[in-house]
Scaffold this motif. Structure first.
Motif, PDB file in Angstrom:
ATOM      1  N   TYR A 163       2.811  -5.828 -10.271  1.00  0.00           N
ATOM      2  CA  TYR A 163       2.856  -4.813 -11.316  1.00  0.00           C
ATOM      3  C   TYR A 163       4.243  -4.803 -11.941  1.00  0.00           C
ATOM      4  O   TYR A 163       5.252  -4.862 -11.243  1.00  0.00           O
ATOM      5  CB  TYR A 163       2.527  -3.425 -10.751  1.00  0.00           C
ATOM      6  N   ALA A 164       4.276  -4.713 -13.286  1.00  0.00           N
ATOM      7  CA  ALA A 164       5.557  -4.758 -13.994  1.00  0.00           C
ATOM      8  C   ALA A 164       6.350  -3.472 -13.786  1.00  0.00           C
ATOM      9  O   ALA A 164       7.569  -3.503 -13.664  1.00  0.00           O
ATOM     10  CB  ALA A 164       5.316  -4.992 -15.483  1.00  0.00           C
ATOM     11  N   GLY A 165       5.688  -2.344 -13.722  1.00  0.00           N
ATOM     12  CA  GLY A 165       6.377  -1.072 -13.535  1.00  0.00           C
ATOM     13  C   GLY A 165       6.396  -0.652 -12.080  1.00  0.00           C
ATOM     14  O   GLY A 165       6.072  -1.421 -11.164  1.00  0.00           O
ATOM     15  N   SER A 166       6.749   0.620 -11.870  1.00  0.00           N
ATOM     16  CA  SER A 166       6.817   1.124 -10.501  1.00  0.00           C
ATOM     17  C   SER A 166       5.506   1.768 -10.059  1.00  0.00           C
ATOM     18  O   SER A 166       5.401   2.223  -8.922  1.00  0.00           O
ATOM     19  CB  SER A 166       7.956   2.133 -10.372  1.00  0.00           C
ATOM     20  N   GLU A 167       4.521   1.826 -10.943  1.00  0.00           N
ATOM     21  CA  GLU A 167       3.228   2.419 -10.606  1.00  0.00           C
ATOM     22  C   GLU A 167       2.247   1.332 -10.181  1.00  0.00           C
ATOM     23  O   GLU A 167       2.245   0.233 -10.733  1.00  0.00           O
ATOM     24  CB  GLU A 167       2.656   3.152 -11.820  1.00  0.00           C
ATOM     25  N   HIS A 168       1.412   1.660  -9.191  1.00  0.00           N
ATOM     26  CA  HIS A 168       0.356   0.749  -8.760  1.00  0.00           C
ATOM     27  C   HIS A 168      -0.873   1.571  -8.408  1.00  0.00           C
ATOM     28  O   HIS A 168      -0.800   2.792  -8.270  1.00  0.00           O
ATOM     29  CB  HIS A 168       0.807  -0.125  -7.587  1.00  0.00           C
ATOM     30  N   LYS A 169      -2.011   0.890  -8.271  1.00  0.00           N
ATOM     31  CA  LYS A 169      -3.274   1.601  -8.064  1.00  0.00           C
ATOM     32  C   LYS A 169      -3.803   1.457  -6.644  1.00  0.00           C
ATOM     33  O   LYS A 169      -4.994   1.570  -6.419  1.00  0.00           O
ATOM     34  CB  LYS A 169      -4.318   1.108  -9.060  1.00  0.00           C
ATOM     35  N   HIS A 170      -2.933   1.242  -5.677  1.00  0.00           N
ATOM     36  CA  HIS A 170      -3.375   1.013  -4.302  1.00  0.00           C
ATOM     37  C   HIS A 170      -2.917   2.129  -3.358  1.00  0.00           C
ATOM     38  O   HIS A 170      -2.623   1.871  -2.198  1.00  0.00           O
ATOM     39  CB  HIS A 170      -2.848  -0.338  -3.804  1.00  0.00           C
TER      40      HIS A 170
END
Length: 153
Positions: free
Chosen positions: A132-139
């Motif tokens: 992920y390019a940013g600091s947010e992820h969906k896990h």
């Protein structure tokens, strides 16, 4: 002493314990980060490492857009590919690859793929990496633990 009591432990698909880890790529050198992520994906940091089994962890890489390269590698390093047609050799620099859509993911996958086995197991291991390019992820549902990649050898 009974020498038969020392058994070599060989992991299999049922006995492997896979974890979810988060790696922050901010200000990390690309090649060194790729090597450590490849070892995490392969499971080489675990005591029950088995070469022919997927016993590595699931790795989430965040801030992939903030990775760095030493020297002039952003513009001087060249990745070659071949289309299969005469005169079809194409070259790509890391800066041009990262500038494309989804480029951070493609650049890190290219680096880590070169450090994994070149067979079906290597392809399976690469699918355990999420970039992920940013600091947010969906896990968040997997409750991953954050690790400091610099503490690994």
């Amino acid at each position: 002493m009974d020498t038969l009591s020392y058994k070599t432990i060989s992991a299999n698909k049922a006995t492997v314990t896979k974890e979810w880890v988060i790696v922050d790529a901010t200000d990390q050198v690309l090649g060194r980060l790729g090597a450590k992520v490849a070892k995490l994906l392969r499971g080489k940091y675990k005591p029950n490492f088995t070469p022919h089994v997927d016993c590595g962890d699931n790795v989430i890489i965040i801030n992939a857009d903030k990775v760095k390269m030493t020297g002039n590698k952003w513009t001087d390093k060249v990745y070659l590919s071949y289309t299969g047609y005469p005169g079809g050799q194409r070259e790509m620099t890391p800066a041009r690859l990262q500038a494309k859509p989804n480029g951070d993911d493609r650049l890190l996958r290219k680096v880590v793929k070169g450090m994994l086995p070149k067979n079906k197991l290597g392809a399976k291991l690469l699918s355990n990496m999420y970039v992920y390019a940013g600091s947010e992820h969906k896990h968040e549902a997997q409750s991953p633990k954050s690790i400091d990649i610099n503490l690994l050898k």
